[in-house]
Design an enzyme around this catalytic site. Sequence first.
Site, PDB file in Angstrom:
ATOM      1  N   SER A 225     -11.302  -0.835  -1.027  1.00 55.73           N
ATOM      2  CA  SER A 225     -10.015  -0.782  -0.329  1.00 55.73           C
ATOM      3  C   SER A 225     -10.185  -1.019   1.160  1.00 55.73           C
ATOM      4  O   SER A 225      -9.270  -1.496   1.827  1.00 55.73           O
ATOM      5  CB  SER A 225      -9.358   0.589  -0.526  1.00 55.73           C
TER       6      SER A 225
ATOM      7  N   HIS B 226      -3.864   6.253   2.887  1.00 60.19           N
ATOM      8  CA  HIS B 226      -4.580   5.047   2.468  1.00 60.19           C
ATOM      9  C   HIS B 226      -4.090   3.819   3.230  1.00 60.19           C
ATOM     10  O   HIS B 226      -4.869   3.067   3.829  1.00 60.19           O
ATOM     11  CB  HIS B 226      -4.393   4.862   0.965  1.00 60.19           C
TER      12      HIS B 226
ATOM     13  N   ASP C 172       0.834  -1.203   0.000  1.00 58.09           N
ATOM     14  CA  ASP C 172       0.000   0.000   0.000  1.00 58.09           C
ATOM     15  C   ASP C 172       0.869   1.253   0.000  1.00 58.09           C
ATOM     16  O   ASP C 172       2.016   1.225  -0.458  1.00 58.09           O
ATOM     17  CB  ASP C 172      -0.944  -0.026   1.205  1.00 58.09           C
TER      18      ASP C 172
END
Length: 900
Positions: free
Chosen positions: A529, A216, A169
């Site tokens: 996600s 994220h 990620d």
Amino acid sequence: MSQKKTISLSNILLGWLAIASIMWACVAQSRESDGWIILFKDPKGDGSCQIGDLVKQFESYVQKNKLSVVRRFTMTTLYCGVSVTADTDDNSLRKKILRLPYVSDVTAMSKLKLDAPLVVRQDDFVKSAQSAPPPSGSFSYNIHKDTGVERLHKELGLSGKGIKIGIIDSGVDHTNPELGNCWKTKNCPFQYGADLVGSQSSGTQNPTPMDTCNGHGTHVAGIIAGQGPYVNGVAPNATLGMYRVIGCNGQVVSDDVVIMGMELAYRDGMDIINLSLGDLGWRSSPISEAASNLVSKGVIVVTSSGNYGATGLFTAIAPSIGSNVIGVGSTFASQIVLPTFNIKAPSGTQRMIYMDNQMFPYNIMTDKPLVLSKDASGGNSGCSMPAQPEQVKGKVLVAVRSSQCAIVDRALIAQKAGAIGLLMIHDQDSIQVPVINSSTQIPVAMVRSSDGQKILSALGSSPDSVTVSPGQFVSIPNTSGSAGTMDPTSAWGPTPELFSAPSLAAPGAAIFSTFLTSRGVYATRSGTSMAAPYISGVIALILEARKKTIKDTNTLKNLVIQSSVPLQSPQSNSTKLSVLKQGSGFINAYSAVTTPIVTKISTMNLNYTTSTKEFGKTLTIYNIGSSPAVVTVNHLPSESVTSFNSEGTFVNTPIADSTSSAKVKFSGLSKSNTITIPAGKSYDLTVKFTPPSKFAFKSKFWFYSGYITLTTKAITGKDSVTQTVSYFGLLGNYMDYPFFYDSKDYAPALYYNNRDPVVEDSKYDINPSTSFLVTYQNIRPTKLLKIQIINKKTYSFYGWVLGGYYQNVGVHVVKDSPSYSSVKNSTVYKDNKALKPKQIEPGKYKVKISALKVFGNPDKLEDFNTWSSPVFYINKVDSSVPTIDNDDDDGVDSSEDESK
């Protein structure tokens, strides 16, 4: 890999503005590349990929010939070769590398971009916040009740201890207090990881995969292993590895970086690898193959299925569609978390909920003074400069919402006046997310009108003594009606090869988790996600409970997928939602840990047929428990869906028919539909399917689906648990499924100089600034897409368009944004690898797009869907156009006879 591009219609027509709002885990369609993946031939041919000597040979060749090539990564686990930075427009350089005897292929690296909005679906917040009571009491956010995770925590004491989860990620802010505020220290959740991109994606690796700009990966990590008190992860005691593959330079990543991160995670011994990223593609796409290779090596791979759901069917992304990879769809959470702040005044403290854009942290402001906006006329809308700006400097400006100006205008005015923040009061007892832009450098928040009146009253009584400070978060029920339903943006299956996708669904929309400490510590985000890491955490709990008894990844994969509860169709209480939207259904983690049975396959793919005759399939059921299992078998029908309306026109949102479903019968069962399977044994269940024959309207292509449920006693002896095996099939000839979407005005089409549509018998002169643009949109994937120039005089192949040879193409139907390829400087190519350029000569031509039908034979013209442009004439080529040296070296030539 292809260098296919998409272009906004503003670039080819009248300057229209196309705006697309896409949630996290969604990838942009841009395919620009700055390098290649060079695949080497395996020296021993046994898959060991011992290429050390070949890498040295390659480095020596580069240095000796002074080539502009820089090696990035050497891959020996999931791929056998190297990735390099190079000028991908230099075809001669590529050709030189291809000639090396130990090189098997040179492919352009693919780039994908994660588009991260600042907020989730506003309606869910607005509707829930409007009716929320004043915040009080302690924080209680627990979506684990809905998934069965809470029972595993409390009843079985599972926490993921001893299980390694690798996260590929954007890195992690490991200073976040709910993630341990640590890195590789004793009892720290983060014991593995690497930074593969550096702070500015410059290739300079940092000592830790610190997430400094994105958030994220930090959000994903909290979902898996948040330590509390606000964020309690699914597997809080799991050991984590973070492999940072997305930096700060536009949130763009090349697939070689992702593949290298996957290789590092494998070498570190990760049991589970989570990828909340991807790209539209096929099982044979490089990223899918890499994920599938990981699974074959004993690693469980969990990925987001993507957020292209609004585009329709076939939108599940790679690598989620890889072989035995778990792709996760997204549902709306049952609870929503909102921040609060405390408004302190001499008369007392008021706690109230608010919404901000989360671009700048509002909840770290402590005891900041408030001041009411007052312009020269006495108005307090904030739409004009304050009459006394010096009284605003260093304070939070309070303004009342009105229709006079936009919130962003108020924010810029407050910023110019020296305010450190803007607090908007809604003019109705509603609330909304304040919309600002990149010019805004101060936090902006909004409160409900009823709460705003309390602020105005306090300021009226004590204008110089009212402050704002962060308050405790508050969790409120999601009363918008979306709770527990599939997020519309969550991708639809099936895969291009007609395998089921997604695998299952988990909470992913409106998820509260950890975030960058520099941007508020916490955030609510949406997308698949967020759903993927939830399942990664669940699998950690399953592994913790069953690792000693279950060794193979296929069984573990099937356990988690089948331990799902199918969601209802919104059209009918007696019919379930299509398998192509939800997979096997919504995760039930407790069932996955306590069921004694599992099947050999996770889903039954029935392929396509034009017949409604009955046919049979075998479903093998294993008893992995220690005592006989009495299994009750049932069938749950689900709705059928199609992408073509009653007039045969394509529509993005699949049309559902809840009255049409397959008939299913079982052979060999008792009258009560039960079978008994001894411990350690299996049973082959014969399932007979009859596709539906009547639908709401006629369509050539209906996808039907449903669920076979297997209910038995849990190994704990307390409950009944149900395993769900989904199935789906296509009624219609898949070979006839259309490829092109006809927009009627901009695609498919051919444009001269990127602007003027080419019409039949148009005549053109070629000069150095001349270009042609071919545009198209496609409603189904294709394994091979060709864009060629056809000589209409000889009815034969003349040349390839640059970037006119694509493999593993996904769907692309986005309004006003077609895919495109171009011809510049009258250059076309003799070969499909664009190694042999030639100039187009005066003559009569057309452009032809050919898309291979799924399961089609690329050697048969009839196995392609085709579109041809209007015929056009090239009158002459200006002498100032650069002359191309027509290279006679070997290439991949193509001839396509169109003679009548």
